[in-house]
Design an enzyme around this catalytic site. Structure first.
Site, PDB file in Angstrom:
ATOM      1  N   GLU A   1      37.105  34.941  35.179  1.00  0.00           N
ATOM      2  CA  GLU A   1      36.632  35.611  34.153  1.00  0.00           C
ATOM      3  C   GLU A   1      36.848  35.031  32.383  1.00  0.00           C
ATOM      4  O   GLU A   1      38.282  35.396  31.872  1.00  0.00           O
ATOM      5  CB  GLU A   1      36.164  37.421  33.960  1.00  0.00           C
ATOM      6  CG  GLU A   1      35.959  37.875  33.182  1.00  0.00           C
ATOM      7  CD  GLU A   1      35.414  39.695  33.534  1.00  0.00           C
ATOM      8  OE1 GLU A   1      34.222  38.996  35.020  1.00  0.00           O
ATOM      9  OE2 GLU A   1      35.061  40.346  32.598  1.00  0.00           O
TER      10      GLU A   1
ATOM     11  N   ASP B   1      43.466  41.888  34.266  1.00  0.00           N
ATOM     12  CA  ASP B   1      42.277  41.911  33.013  1.00  0.00           C
ATOM     13  C   ASP B   1      43.186  41.976  31.348  1.00  0.00           C
ATOM     14  O   ASP B   1      43.964  42.272  31.260  1.00  0.00           O
ATOM     15  CB  ASP B   1      42.020  43.407  33.132  1.00  0.00           C
ATOM     16  CG  ASP B   1      40.638  43.820  32.205  1.00  0.00           C
ATOM     17  OD1 ASP B   1      39.776  42.999  32.032  1.00  0.00           O
ATOM     18  OD2 ASP B   1      40.484  44.349  32.676  1.00  0.00           O
TER      19      ASP B   1
END
Length: 490
Positions: free
Chosen positions: A270, A164
């Site tokens: 993402e 992330d």
């Protein structure tokens, strides 16, 4: 399988307590987790050949098969994953997905018990580069901790692993080699806020950029209709969007090319532009998506900067109607282009927006949480080790000013009660108050890495409390994370 556990208990004279939910069988062996007063271990019962795949110590035999006691180390985790492919992270093929951050590496078993695999795709291994740095962990440790938790819980559905908020190519490559299936590229360092730059500098950047004329021809004068409103790129708004995002788009493209070179299989990508001071306008959303597609960047989710304040560990701060209206427009844009979903970051405890998200997106969204599970762990400490909590709280106060530098928060320390004036029974309720929640949330790195004379000041004791009160810890997690999921309509 009760007979097997009974035989195992007889063999080990009751020294270990099995986790019945963890029981799995392959063609040649049986596997499950156990615990004693100090730690957890993997038990392998099988013929010599399969037992040799694992590092461990033979402690006896059951039905002429070896019984091997194994540590929860990297090699044994890899061997387990090779025998049970469902323990390997996968890419997401669901409409609704949810990221469970676990800064301590002991929450996944409880997280998995919150999930109905038919309705929700979980990301059990999720950690940002910032979190990894501040907790002194690494990609493999985060992934394997999640796998052990999945194994313990008995969860047999698909799940993902998300590297992330990654900003550097080398970190993406490292996560890819560790086995991650999702990569969240954070190009926020390359997003220019026009309000923070000299206007002449921005004009010069725009006029001298080699892509300016090509993209002017593509966008200026082009219109899009969003919820009945006609939006047109003109010279002024195009220049602003271009200057703000072009460097970020180019950085994402470079990161994507690097990932394609190192990943041997498909992956979920993402792109996150939520940690910026610039709320994402409709035209900015359109430009960003169109440029990624034009450059061949195959992304699955996009995290935008929504209006309002998305502070850590507390509910949404801002005009909820404005957020809802803004979300409507972005959902409409997603439907115009298709092929990706919106992603909500800083989703911990944003209870007021969850029903809106579920309704407006038709539960087609990715949501990320992180620090809220850490807060539940500290709630366990406050309840069962009040003196330790007081020490953590005071240390957090001493570190707050330094640690808050990388966060946007409105924490008022003056509103936090003096812990020395509170009864032990009152301490857990501090984790329900916004200011004290943020105090603990933001200082996690300092607390977990604090040392005195080379020894852990808090982390080892926190982990011991969680181990000794594991059932209560899991109950806290299931209740709190379960509330998040329920509000999404699952």
């Amino acid at each position: 399988m009760s007979n097997l556990f009974a035989e195992f208990q007889h063999l080990t004279r009751g020294k270990f307590v099995p986790y019945a939910t963890s029981l799995r069988k392959s063609t040649d062996a049986t596997f499950f987790l156990v615990r004693d007063e100090l730690d957890k271990y993997l038990i392998v019962i099988g013929k010599k050949g399969i037992c040799e795949l694992f590092e461990g110590q033979k402690i006896g035999e059951i039905d002429r098969q070896d019984v091997v006691l194994c540590a929860k180390n990297d090699r044994n985790c890899q061997s387990l994953m090779s025998l049970f492919p469902s323990l390997k992270p996968q890419i997401c093929n669901a409409k609704l997905s949810f990221g469970f951050g676990d800064r301590l590496g002991v929450a996944t078993a409880a997280h998995a018990q919150c999930v109905q695999k038919e309705k929700l795709f979980p990301i059990f291994a999720q950690q940002s580069v910032r979190e990894i740095s501040r907790t002194e962990r690494n990609w493999l440790d985060v992934l394997h901790s999640a796998v052990w938790g999945v194994f313990e819980s008995g969860y047999d559905g698909p799940f993902g692993a998300d590297a992330d908020h990654v900003k550097k190519i080398e970190d993406l490559e490292s996560a890819a080699r560790a086995g991650y299936t999702m990569f969240t590229i954070d190009p926020s360092d390359h997003v220019k806020d026009p309000a923070k730059f000299d206007k002449r500098e921005l004009v010069r950047f725009y006029e001298e950029h080699p892509m300016r004329r090509t993209l002017e021809m593509k966008y200026i004068g082009k219109s899009f209709t969003v919820l009945g409103e006609k939006l047109t790129f003109d010279e002024e708004n195009f220049a602003e969007v271009f200057v703000t995002y072009i460097d970020a788009i180019e950085h994402v493209e470079k990161c994507y090319r690097a990932l394609r070179a190192v990943c041997k299989t498909s992956f979920d990508l993402e792109v996150s532009i939520d940690e910026t001071s610039v709320p994402t306008t409709s035209l900015a959303h359109i430009f960003f998506v169109q440029e990624l597609v034009r450059r061949g960047v195959e992304f699955r989710t996009l995290a935008l900067r929504f209006p309002g304040e998305w502070q850590k560990g507390i509910d949404y701060v801002g005009d909820i109607d404005l957020f809802s209206e803004n979300l409507d427009k972005h959902v409409a844009i997603v439907k115009m282009f298709t092929g990706y979903r919106l992603s909500l970051h800083s989703g911990s405890d944003k209870f007021s927006v969850y029903p809106i998200l579920a309704e407006k997106t038709d539960r087609t969204i990715h949501v990320k949480t992180a620090g809220t599970s850490y807060l539940e762990a500290i709630r366990v400490v406050a309840k069962f080790a009040p003196d330790l909590y007081r020490q953590i709280h005071k240390y957090a106060l001493s570190r707050f000013d330094q640690d808050k530098a990388s966060y946007h928060v409105t924490t008022e320390l003056s509103k936090i009660p003096d812990v020395d004036k509170l009864e032990d029974s009152e301490l857990p309720s501090l984790l329900d108050q916004p200011d004290s929640r943020q105090l603990i949330h933001i200082t996690y790195g300092s607390v977990l890495t604090a040392k005195k004379e080379g020894r852990s000041l808090f982390k080892d004791r926190i982990m011991r409390v969680l181990f000794e009160h594991e059932a209560e810890h899991y109950d806290f997690l299931k209740k709190h994370l379960g509330k998040h999921i329920q509000l999404l309509g699952v």
